[in-house]
Motif scaffolding. Structure first.
Motif, short mmCIF file in Angstrom:
data_model
loop_
_atom_site.label_atom_id
_atom_site.label_comp_id
_atom_site.label_asym_id
_atom_site.label_seq_id
_atom_site.Cartn_x
_atom_site.Cartn_y
_atom_site.Cartn_z
N PRO A 296 7.12 -50.51 13.56
CA PRO A 296 6.67 -50.37 12.17
C PRO A 296 6.97 -49.25 11.41
O PRO A 296 6.96 -49.17 9.95
N TYR A 297 7.03 -47.91 12.09
CA TYR A 297 7.18 -46.70 11.44
C TYR A 297 8.62 -46.81 10.62
O TYR A 297 8.68 -46.14 9.47
N GLU A 298 9.47 -47.32 11.33
CA GLU A 298 10.98 -47.33 10.93
C GLU A 298 11.08 -48.22 9.57
O GLU A 298 11.77 -47.69 8.60
N SER A 299 10.41 -49.32 9.49
CA SER A 299 10.48 -50.10 8.50
C SER A 299 9.65 -49.44 7.01
O SER A 299 9.97 -49.74 6.16
N GLN A 300 8.57 -48.82 7.64
CA GLN A 300 7.72 -48.18 6.50
C GLN A 300 8.37 -46.87 5.83
O GLN A 300 8.48 -46.96 4.57
N MET A 301 9.24 -46.21 6.54
CA MET A 301 9.95 -45.02 6.08
C MET A 301 11.27 -45.51 5.55
O MET A 301 11.70 -44.78 4.39
N ALA A 302 11.74 -46.58 5.78
CA ALA A 302 12.94 -46.99 5.09
C ALA A 302 12.84 -47.24 3.59
O ALA A 302 13.64 -47.25 2.79
N LYS A 303 11.71 -47.77 3.10
CA LYS A 303 11.16 -47.82 1.78
C LYS A 303 10.77 -46.62 1.22
O LYS A 303 10.67 -46.60 -0.10
N VAL A 304 10.57 -45.61 1.94
CA VAL A 304 9.79 -44.10 1.21
C VAL A 304 11.07 -43.13 1.03
O VAL A 304 11.08 -42.40 0.02
N LEU A 305 11.75 -42.89 2.26
CA LEU A 305 12.48 -41.57 2.21
C LEU A 305 14.15 -41.92 1.68
O LEU A 305 14.55 -43.16 1.75
N THR A 306 14.52 -40.97 1.04
CA THR A 306 16.09 -40.89 0.56
C THR A 306 16.91 -41.40 1.95
O THR A 306 16.66 -41.06 3.13
N LYS A 307 17.97 -41.93 1.60
CA LYS A 307 18.90 -42.33 2.64
C LYS A 307 19.19 -41.62 3.83
O LYS A 307 19.06 -41.77 4.91
N GLU A 308 19.62 -40.21 3.30
CA GLU A 308 20.03 -39.30 4.42
C GLU A 308 18.81 -38.84 5.10
O GLU A 308 18.99 -38.67 6.41
N ILE A 309 17.75 -38.70 4.64
CA ILE A 309 16.56 -38.15 5.30
C ILE A 309 16.07 -39.37 6.25
O ILE A 309 15.59 -39.03 7.54
N PHE A 310 16.11 -40.60 5.89
CA PHE A 310 15.81 -41.53 6.68
C PHE A 310 16.55 -41.77 7.84
O PHE A 310 16.30 -42.10 9.07
N THR A 311 17.89 -41.45 7.80
CA THR A 311 18.88 -41.41 9.03
C THR A 311 18.37 -40.67 9.76
O THR A 311 18.41 -40.80 11.16
#
Length: 698
Positions: free
Chosen positions: A523-538
């Motif tokens: 669930p943390y991955e799907s949560q942060m996918a909506k929040v962080l910029t693309k590079e930082i999410f990667t």
């Protein structure tokens, strides 16, 4: 700075307490010549009032030099202050500095002083330029005089070294403002020196009254000694010039500044002239960079790649890290040398342009001159050394594959200070580096670069480069090479910036529109996918994936009556299993907070795999908001429009009209760039505004 001791002998104490005076001082040689000082023996000690502002007054005034700035060389009656000067009393020291200030065209005040414990006996003081510091903003409708504070650093520090002798132990000569002799004449400090400011006396300023008394002060001055051991009377006045040969010279630079100011209203540049009038150092910054700093002032890297690699262009840069983890330019400079004085000037010029707000963390290469300047200009910043630069210096001493592997293991392999220091000692003994000066010097400064010491310093990923991987990126890479000339650099400068800004806009668009591909069901991955910029999410996604190598969450400590507990998380690294301690805290105000011994959150700005596993173990379905940094969010609107001041506009000042309107208009431009629809709305709004303004003027 002047070397040796400069000793003032006791003044004549037989002066009338009501004597008027105008101080003039003349430099003499070491042996027996005297300095004649027209002085007021009853000069009071100025109170420790940091708000000792400029006041209108009348008094006995001499002619002053024309308006100038702190870097110009003036013919002064009073010699410049220097460390080592000694005075027989605090009054003498104040009188001398006040006289020097009056001759040059600025006023002084007492910034601070201190006394002996349980006593009123003064033990030390700092006398500063009256433009030191910045005024606190008052209520909008309160009466305000014209602002005179500029954050000037010029000062002398005095301390009592014997029962009745005062010594100058610190001096800063450079001012960051032009001199105003007329205003300085009317200042409180010079009014006191001129006997109180009698109105009739002011009208007779060229005719000193008959009761002016004279006292004698002897100044014994030794010759300055340079670093080579040679003595020279010209030591203070020698300055290396900026070498712009082959690049079009100063004319090309001047044309670049003129063009930039025409197209960029908040563009700023500053030049540093030597005593001989020669160009020493140059600094400039764009309006977008000044505005960007308000978003990314937490970590700034001082890039000296051109200097450390002996490029023909002596270029330096202030570099921030944006919300995509990419370097952004926050100012540029060209320097004549690498002395502490040069870096102090450069850092002050940059600090002035970013509203006097120093960075939280300032990252530089390992250089004593830079370290000295940072401690002076940014005393409260966390000064850290570029780990990639430090590792390169260490490998330069002994470059072998076995040594590289050992160095990587020591630098990154330990979580506790004691373990790191023991392993370091064993490594240098093993490779015979015990007596190497470079290794010894770097180890002395280890708290500024070794990861094991930096777990409480936010670095935004700036120091995470491992030896053998790509080094910290040079912001001008692929644009500036070893033989790039000044003309070539300036001709491509605007294009370089345009590409950087365009790339950032594209990254913004991609982050806001695209949906990242998920690699787990966490669930943390799907949560942060909506929040962080693309590079930082990667980057964060790598931590989520790595939680699969962690296991065995075990509580090891819990404080009675406290909401803090400690846990150990095990992580398998190949055949090795390591324990990572994580502290878990709950607070009614701050909520849940976690701290891992690996320091991942401080280094990168997002939580590590060990904390993620513990949060999941605790049953939290989402990462707490306090662990999500604003600087990495893709939904934050960042307007790169410089906004200096409170927004109040002087209705009588056309320059402020322009600046105010320009800021507002550029905010609309920035919003209009978000999408095609935003652009259409902004365009229609501009057309309507133009029509309404035209109607008013017709």
């Amino acid at each position: 700075m002047m070397g040796g001791n400069n000793v003032y002998s006791p003044p004549d104490q037989s002066l009338s307490p009501n004597s008027n005076l105008c101080i003039t001082i003349e430099e003499v040689s070491q042996s027996s010549e005297q300095l004649v000082v027209d002085g007021d023996d009853d000069l009071p000690i100025v109170g420790d009032n940091p708000a000792d502002d400029l006041h209108d007054c009348d008094g006995l005034l001499d002619e002053f030099p024309a308006q100038s700035n702190g870097s110009e060389k003036c013919s002064l009656a009073s010699p410049p202050p220097a460390t080592g000067m000694e005075f027989d009393s605090y009054d003498d020291a104040y009188s001398y500095y006040n006289s020097y200030a009056r001759d040059l065209g600025f006023a002084i005040r007492v910034k601070s002083s201190w006394t002996k414990r349980n006593s009123k006996e003064k033990r030390g003081a700092v006398l500063c330029c009256n433009c030191e510091g910045f005024k606190t903003l008052k209520e909008p409708n309160s009466t305000r005089r014209k602002e005179t504070r500029t954050g000037c650093q010029a000062m002398i520090r005095l301390r009592l070294i014997e029962l009745d002798r005062w010594k100058v132990d610190e001096v800063k000569l450079d001012h960051n403002h032009s001199f105003d002799p007329e205003r300085a004449h009317n200042s409180k400090s010079h009014k006191k020196a001129c006997g109180g400011g009698d109105g009739g006396a002011a009208k007779r300023k060229h005719e000193p009254p008959l009761d002016v008394q004279v006292r004698t002060i002897k100044l014994y001055r030794t010759n300055a000694i340079d670093s080579s051991g040679e003595t020279s009377d010209d030591h203070l006045h020698s300055s290396k010039r900026l070498d712009l040969r082959g690049g079009g010279g100063f004319r090309v630079l001047q044309d670049f500044f003129f063009q930039s100011q025409l197209t960029n209203p908040n563009f700023f540049h500053s030049v540093d002239l030597g005593d001989d009038g020669g160009l020493r150092n140059v600094f400039w910054i764009e309006s977008r960079a000044r505005a960007a700093y308000s978003h990314f002032s937490d970590v700034v890297v001082f890039d000296t790649t051109c200097l450390s690699n002996a490029y023909e262009l002596p270029l330096v840069a202030f570099v921030g890290i944006n919300h995509h983890g990419d370097p952004i330019l926050l100012g540029c400079g060209l320097v004549a040398d690498q002395t502490p004085e040069t870096y102090v000037w450069l850092f002050r010029a940059w600090l002035t342009c970013v509203s006097g707000c120093p960075p939280l963390t300032f990252v530089t290469e390992h250089c004593k001159s830079i370290q000295t300047a940072v401690s002076e200009v940014f005393p409260r910043a966390h000064h850290r050394l570029s780990l990639s630069h430090v590792l390169q210096c260490i490998v330069g001493v002994q470059d072998s594959e076995s040594f590289r592997m050992a160095l990587n293991s020591v630098v990154y392999g330990f979580l506790k200070v004691e373990e790191f220091e023991v392993a370091w000692e064993e490594m240098i003994i093993r490779f015979g580096l015990t007596n190497d000066e470079t290794i010894r010097g770097l180890f002395q400064d280890r708290e500024q670069w070794a990861p094991v010491y930096l777990k409480d310093t936010f670095l935004a990923g700036a120091l995470t480069f491992r030896l053998g991987n790509a080094a910290a990126p040079f912001i001008f890479s692929s644009y500036v090479h070893q033989h790039t000339s000044l003309r070539e650099f300036l001709e491509g400068y605007e294009s370089f910036l345009d590409k950087k800004y365009t790339n950032e806009a594209l990254c913004d668009l991609e982050s806001s529109k695209s949906i990242p591909e998920l690699k787990t069901t966490h669930p943390y991955e799907s949560q942060m996918a909506k929040v962080l910029t693309k590079e930082i999410f990667t980057r964060f996604q790598e931590e989520v994936v790595a939680t699969s190598s962690c296991s065995g969450v075990t509580q090891v400590h819990s404080s009675n009556g406290s909401a803090s507990s400690s846990y150990v998380v095990k992580e398998r690294e190949g055949e090795k299993v390591r324990d990572f301690e994580v502290v878990y805290e709950t607070n009614a105000v701050a909520g849940v907070r976690c701290f891992c011994v690996c320091g991942g959150f401080s280094f990168n700005g997002y939580q590590c795999r060990h904390v993620l596993l513990l949060l999941s173990h605790k049953g939290l379905e989402e990462i707490p908001s306090q662990h999500i940094l604003q600087r990495w969010r893709k939904d934050v609107k960042r307007l790169y429009i410089a906004d200096f001041g409170s927004g109040c506009v002087d209705v009588m000042n056309p320059v402020q009209w322009y600046e105010h309107l320009h800021r507002r208009a550029m905010q609309v431009v920035e919003q209009g760039m978000r999408s095609k629809e935003h652009c259409r709305v902004a365009w229609e709004a501009f057309k309507e505004c133009v029509n309404r303004v035209t109607e008013k003027s017709s």
